[in-house]
Design a protein around this motif. Sequence first.
Motif, PDB file in Angstrom:
ATOM      1  N   TYR A  38      -3.039   0.432 -19.332  1.00 60.25           N
ATOM      2  CA  TYR A  38      -3.613   0.054 -18.050  1.00 60.25           C
ATOM      3  C   TYR A  38      -4.678   1.023 -17.524  1.00 60.25           C
ATOM      4  CZ  TYR A  38       0.362  -3.178 -17.836  1.00 60.25           C
ATOM      5  OH  TYR A  38       1.272  -4.165 -18.106  1.00 60.25           O
TER       6      TYR A  38
ATOM      7  N   GLN B 115       4.002  -8.295  -5.571  1.00 58.92           N
ATOM      8  CA  GLN B 115       2.536  -8.274  -5.591  1.00 58.92           C
ATOM      9  C   GLN B 115       1.956  -7.211  -4.658  1.00 58.92           C
ATOM     10  OE1 GLN B 115       4.051 -11.609  -5.081  1.00 58.92           O
ATOM     11  NE2 GLN B 115       4.078 -11.615  -7.327  1.00 58.92           N
TER      12      GLN B 115
ATOM     13  N   SER C  60       1.665  -0.773  -5.829  1.00 58.26           N
ATOM     14  CA  SER C  60       0.693  -0.266  -6.802  1.00 58.26           C
ATOM     15  C   SER C  60       1.161   1.075  -7.355  1.00 58.26           C
ATOM     16  CB  SER C  60      -0.688  -0.105  -6.155  1.00 58.26           C
ATOM     17  OG  SER C  60      -1.109  -1.315  -5.558  1.00 58.26           O
TER      18      SER C  60
ATOM     19  N   GLN D 273      -0.330  -4.122  -9.068  1.00 61.10           N
ATOM     20  CA  GLN D 273       0.177  -4.293 -10.440  1.00 61.10           C
ATOM     21  C   GLN D 273       1.410  -3.445 -10.752  1.00 61.10           C
ATOM     22  OE1 GLN D 273      -1.098  -6.618 -12.694  1.00 61.10           O
ATOM     23  NE2 GLN D 273      -2.029  -7.225 -10.746  1.00 61.10           N
TER      24      GLN D 273
END
Length: 434
Positions: free
Chosen positions: A113, A192, A195, A246
């Motif tokens: 990522y 959602q 982070s 994410q």
Amino acid sequence: MAWDFETDPEYQAKLDWADAYVREEVEPLDLQWPGLQFTPLSGARKAAIEPLKGEVRRQGLWATHLTPELGGQGFGQVKLALLNEILGRASWAPIVFGCQAPDTGNAEIIAHYGTPEQKERYLKPLLNGEIFSCYSMTEAEGGADPTQFTTTAVRDGDEWVLNGLKYFSSNARTATFLIVMAVTNPDISPYQGMSMFLVPADTPGVNIIRNTGLAMEQGEEEGTHALIRYEDVRVPADAVLGGEGQAFAIAQTRLGGGRIHHAMRTIGQAQKALDMLCERALSRRTQGSLLAEKQFVQGYIADSYAQLLQFRLMVLYTAWTIDKYNDYRKVRKDIAAVKATMPTVLHDIAWRAVQVHGALGISDEMPLFGHMLGASIMGLADGPTEVHKVTVARQVLRNYKPSDDLWPTQHLPKRREAARAKYAALLEHEVGNA
């Protein structure tokens, strides 16, 4: 039909080398420098360990948990499992082979990522064994439920400002950087609205309140699991890992890999306990015969062997499915089952070995009680056993549906009635010809 339990000769040679190397060169490190695996190398430790790392690199066994394009060897999970059951015998082995937790999981998610700049700054030195890292996710209030986390990150111009309290952030005191999970949008679902952030450990506002030790550690200075208060910690906008929102997707990638890697190393620990059990049984006599001739002890040995064999095959099968699908989410059920099974296997085998060793088994002159305590730790690390059992049950139940009437589908009167209906014409013909 592709079905083979043999290791290819070339890799078996590497495993044979690793087996001897761990026994002769790495296991002595546990005796000379116990508990210092995540302390930056210096002096005699550095002089002893850096050459060992160099030899592992020359053998092509360094950082085998990552694919070549991500900076590793690309052996896959099955080969990693076979190697890790050897490395599990020594606490220093993962450091020497470049695959220590939590750095393996942290390296994996940065590799997947991270931006090119993040990989250069964090991943490269991490893979080279030059620095340590910390995964700062757990909170004392939320426990095993990350949807209850309260640590926040608020955007302020070109920066994010982090505030909150994180608990059991392993190796924070020696880490160069931390990966911190925080709420970035409280108005939407936590799945959602969270982070991940890459935070240098020396950032102002990263305050370690105390370092908690495990029960087997002695002394206030030996704790390695930090309680951290993040107070107005400012990081640049590009410190977000994988993009805003994410965190849960990243966490599943990291924790899925970490859980199976724990299981791989647990095989080695359980095998070591079984080895000690069998050696003791053949070495001591009581009531006129060897312990190995006592039926109780024979039962311990048989149960331990069967448990370990079943668990080893379970881990290897799960590793094979990860290699096949290359998606931890598709193997979630099996990873959870492995994680839930692991503590019991290690505890049971170590407990039997303790019993056969008697008073010596519970003393600090044998490592067996440490294995039992380690089993308890494994039952909590990366999620408690009970949570993983719930995950397994829910995943298994997806393949079933309820009975469509009052009786179970396997209710014998119901099945007999269905069988008579199936063969009714034949039965009537038989009666008619009687």
